[in-house]
Design a protein around this motif. Sequence first.
Motif, PDB file in Angstrom:
ATOM      1  N   GLU A 245       0.826  -1.199   0.000  1.00 35.79           N
ATOM      2  CA  GLU A 245       0.000   0.000   0.000  1.00 35.79           C
ATOM      3  C   GLU A 245       0.868   1.260   0.000  1.00 35.79           C
TER       4      GLU A 245
ATOM      5  N   GLU B   4       0.448   6.427   3.506  1.00 34.94           N
ATOM      6  CA  GLU B   4      -0.546   5.841   4.406  1.00 34.94           C
ATOM      7  C   GLU B   4       0.121   4.962   5.464  1.00 34.94           C
TER       8      GLU B   4
ATOM      9  N   GLN C 100       0.001   5.443   9.591  1.00 31.01           N
ATOM     10  CA  GLN C 100      -0.315   4.386  10.557  1.00 31.01           C
ATOM     11  C   GLN C 100       0.824   4.182  11.548  1.00 31.01           C
TER      12      GLN C 100
END
Length: 93
Positions: free
Chosen positions: A37, A41, A45
């Motif tokens: 991914e 992002e 996280q």
Amino acid sequence: MEHHHHHSQEHVKEVSNRLARAIGHLQKVKRMVENDEDCSEVLIQLAAVKSAINNTGKVILKDHMNHCIVHALEDNDTEMLEELSNAIDKFIK
């Protein structure tokens, strides 16, 4: 010299819940990396993991100061104060 004391069930539950959230965030990061991914992002996280860990540390530190350190001061236990100082140095590193 180790100092043992008992924490309230409420404190243990709060710390345990915070750690569970941090583990959940970290597991999500692992899945994101495995699924290739977006790096941005993943970094967001990871920031959530760091925040969860830091906040858990604050909860533990506050409890320690409110209970253990108060007793150490009452008992003139300078060793406990030195241990706290060393732990803070390692935690903040």
